[in-house]
Enzyme design. Structure first.
Site, short mmCIF file in Angstrom:
data_model
loop_
_atom_site.label_atom_id
_atom_site.label_comp_id
_atom_site.label_asym_id
_atom_site.label_seq_id
_atom_site.Cartn_x
_atom_site.Cartn_y
_atom_site.Cartn_z
N SER A 295 1.00 -1.27 -0.09
CA SER A 295 0.00 0.09 -0.05
C SER A 295 0.95 1.49 0.09
O SER A 295 2.05 1.25 0.26
CB SER A 295 -0.76 -0.08 1.25
N LYS A 296 0.05 2.21 -0.31
CA LYS A 296 0.90 3.60 -0.17
C LYS A 296 1.51 3.89 1.27
O LYS A 296 2.68 4.48 1.34
CB LYS A 296 -0.20 4.61 -0.22
N ARG A 297 0.88 3.46 2.20
CA ARG A 297 1.55 3.64 3.46
C ARG A 297 2.64 2.75 3.79
O ARG A 297 3.48 3.18 4.36
CB ARG A 297 0.33 3.21 4.59
#
Ligand code: GLU
Length: 523
Positions: free
Chosen positions: A280-282
Site C-alpha cells: 500500500s501507499k502507507r
C-alpha cells in the site's frame, strides 16, 4: 430489443478475422496509478507486442463518485514515461472509439435491457435504506446479507412483484437498478491462464447490479460490453478481480458471446516487503520507497506522494524491476531491456503467489542502468540538479565528474552528495577528520608537497600519484600522513574517489588554491 446486434467497425472486424491478439489496460481514474497497476499494464503490453497484437487504453469511469481530476492524465504520462505504448486508446483514438466509458454511456442501456428481456436480469426497486436494514438484520443474526437466489423472492423486484404492481412501479417512474440473475444451480467454470480452473456454484453468488438508477452501467456490465465490442482476446488484470470473474463468464453466456469470450489471466498481488498483505501507499511512506510511478499531488488535500521518476529511477530500471515481480524468464538473467522482455515474456511463467517488493534490489537495478549510461549521458542526467544548485561547469568537466562517481552511486542525485566539492571548494572541513588526521607536522609536509605539485610539468593522475609516492619515500613518512590531509584540503573530508583522479580533474591551479586555503584555515 431481443435481437440486439452490434456491428464491429471494419478495422476491428479485420483484426478479429485475422485472430489478432487484442488486450486492454482498463484503469479507473480514481487517483494515481499504483505500481501494481503499472505492472498489469506492462504485462499486457509485453503480451501484445510479443504476439504482434494491439494494446488498448480504456478508461473505466462509470463510478463517478470516485472520479479524481488529473488521474487520467497521470496514467497516460506515467505509462509514456515507462515506454509502455498503445495502439488505440482514450488519448489517441482508434476503431473502437470512444475509449472512455462515460463517453460510451448511451451504449450500455440496451444491453442491460436485453438481459432483462431474455430473463438473465431483473429490475430491483429496493431503496438503499431497505437494503441497509436487511444488512443490519443479517448482521444481528450473525450472517451477511446477499441479494441472491435465496433472498431475491422476498425483496422488491420484478421477479417478486405481481405483474400489475410491477407495471405500476415502472409507469410511476419508481427508481430501480438492473441486477444480474444468477441461475439456481449451475457450476461456473473460470478457466484462468494463471490460476487454472476455478469453479464456483452459481447459487452462492450475489446478484450484482449491472445498471444503476442514475442511468450509468456498473463496472461489470460496462467492462464486459466493452471487452466484447472492442474484440478483446485476453483479459490480463490483477487478482483482486478474480472474484468477479464468475459473473463475467456468466455475462458472456447470457449475451451469447461465449464463442469470443476472452481468455482470463489474473496476476498475483504485489506484497508488502515483509510479506503478507497488498503493498500500500502507507508501506511506501513507512519504508521510504515510492509506490507510484510519478510524484502525485492530491488535488484535495495537497498531500504529495513520491514517484519513481522524481526519486531518480530510470524508467528502464522500473520496467525491469516490475517485470520480474511475479514473472521470471526461466533463466538467471536479471537485466532485461524492454526488447528482451517482449521476446521472453510468457503467461506460463507468472507465479501464482504474490511477489514481494525488495528495496535494495530495486536500487541495485537502478545502479546497473546507471552504469550502462555513458559519462556524457550521465552529465545530461545531472544537469538539472546542477542548475538547481546554480553551478556552472563545462559539459566535459561534468562528464568527467560523472565518470569518477558513477561506480559509487545508485542514483544520479547521489552524485551531488558525493561530489559537490568538484563544483564548490570546501567551505568547512570535517571536524572529526581534522582532529584525527591533521597533525602538528601536517602543515609543513603539505607545504613541501605543494611545491612538488606546483613544479610538475603535467598534472595527470599518474604524474600526481608518482610525485606523491616519491615525496613520501624521500620524507620517510607513511602515505596516509600526506594523502589524508591532502584529501581533507581538496574535498573537505575523508570521502570521495581516488585522490589523484580528483586532483587531476580539479586541475593544478584549483588544487593549489584549496591547499593554501586549508593551510590558512587549519594552520
Ligand atoms: N477498471 C478496473 C480497474 O481499475 C479494471 C479491471 C479489469 O481489467 O477488468 O482495475
Amino acid at each position: 430489443m431481443g435481437g440486439f446486434l452490434y456491428f464491429y467497425p471494419f478495422k476491428l472486424q479485420e483484426c478479429m478475422d485475422q485472430g489478432k491478439v487484442r488486450v486492454r489496460f482498463a484503469p479507473s481514474p480514481t487517483g494515481p496509478l499504483h505500481i501494481g497497476g503499472v505492472r498489469t499494464a506492462l504485462y499486457n503490453y509485453l503480451f501484445a507486442r510479443q504476439h504482434g497484437g494491439a494494446m488498448i487504453l480504456r478508461i473505466e469511469d462509470t463510478d463517478q463518485g470516485r472520479f479524481v481530476p488529473g488521474a487520467e492524465e497521470y496514467i497516460i504520462e506515467a505509462l509514456s514515461w515507462l515506454g509502455i505504448g498503445f495502439d488505440e486508446g482514450v488519448h489517441m483514438g482508434g476503431p473502437c472509439a470512444p475509449y472512455r466509458q462515460s463517453d460510451r454511456k448511451p451504449m450500455y442501456e440496451p444491453y442491460a435491457r436485453q438481459l432483462v428481456e431474455t430473463g438473465w436480469a431483473y429490475y430491483a426497486f429496493d431503496t438503499p435504506q431497505e437494503l441497509e436494514s436487511r444488512r443490519k438484520d443479517a448482521e444481528q443474526n450473525g450472517s451477511t446479507f446477499q441479494y441472491d437466489v435465496r433472498t431475491r423472492d422476498g425483496l422488491n423486484n420484478s421477479l417478486s412483484l405481481s405483474p400489475s404492481l410491477l407495471q405500476e412501479r415502472l409507469e410511476s417512474g419508481t427508481p430501480y437498478v438492473i441486477r444480474f440473475k444468477f441461475p439456481d444451480d449451475t457450476e461456473i467454470l473460470v478457466d484462468d491462464l494463471i490460476r487454472g480452473e476455478v469453479r464456483v456454484q452459481s447459487h452462492l453468488l450475489d446478484d450484482k447490479v449491472l445498471f444503476k438508477s442514475d442511468g450509468m452501467p456498473t463496472y461489470h456490465l460496462a467492462n464486459i460490453v466493452d471487452d466484447h465490442t472492442m474484440g478483446i482476446t485476453h483479459v490480463i488484470r490483477g487478482e483482486e478481480w478474480l472474484p468477479s470473474a464468475p459473473l463475467h463468464v456468466m455475462l458472456y453466456k447470457a449475451f451469447g458471446w461465449e464463442d469470443t469470450m476472452p481468455r482470463f489471466a489474473h496476476l498475483p498481488l504485489l506484497l508488502k516487503p515483509e510479506g503478507n498483505g497488498k503493498l500500500s501507499k502507507r508501506d511506501g511512506d513507512r519504508l521510504g520507497f515510492p509506490v507510484f510511478p510519478l510524484q502525485w499531488k492530491d488535488p484535495v488535500s495537497g498531500e504529495i506522494s513520491s514517484g519513481y521518476r522524481e526519486s531518480g529511477y530510470y524508467p528502464e530500471a522500473v520496467v525491469n524491476i516490475l517485470a520480474l515481480m511475479g514473472w521470471n524468464p526461466g533463466t538467471d538473467q536479471e537485466l532485461m531491456s524492454m526488447e528482451d522482455l517482449i521476446a521472453s515474456f510468457s503467461l506460463d511463467r507468472i507465479s501464482k503467489s504474490g511477489a514481494r517488493f525488495d528495496l535494495e534490489k530495486a536500487k541495485w537495478f537502478n545502479h546497473q542502468y546507471l552504469l550502462a549510461r555513458t559519462d556524457v549521458q550521465l552529465a545530461g542526467d545531472l544537469a538539472p540538479i546542477l542548475r538547481v544548485k546554480q553551478v556552472e561547469a563545462s559539459p566535459d568537466f561534468v562528464a568527467s565528474v560523472c565518470g569518477l562517481l558513477r561506480g559509487r552511486v545508485n542514483f544520479v542525485h547521489e552524485m551531488w552528495a558525493q561530489g559537490s566539492f568538484f563544483f564548490i571548494a570546501p567551505q568547512e572541513y570535517d571536524e572529526q577528520a581534522v582532529r584525527k588526521r591533521w597533525k602538528p607536522e601536517t602543515p609543513a609536509l603539505l607545504s613541501q608537497l605543494r611545491e612538488v605539485l606546483e613544479a610538475l610539468p603535467t598534472f595527470t593522475p599518474l604524474d600526481i600519484h608518482e610525485a606523491v609516492a616519491a615525496f613520501v619515500a624521500s620524507a620517510q613518512i607513511g602515505m596516509g600522513a600526506v594523502m589524508i590531509p591532502l584529501r581533507i584540503a581538496l574535498v573537505g573530508g575523508t570521502f570521495g574517489p581516488d585522490l589523484q583522479d580528483v586532483a587531476s580533474l580539479l586541475g593544478r591551479d584549483e588544487v593549489l588554491r584549496r591547499l593554501d586555503r586549508a593551510l590558512q584555515v587549519l594552520g
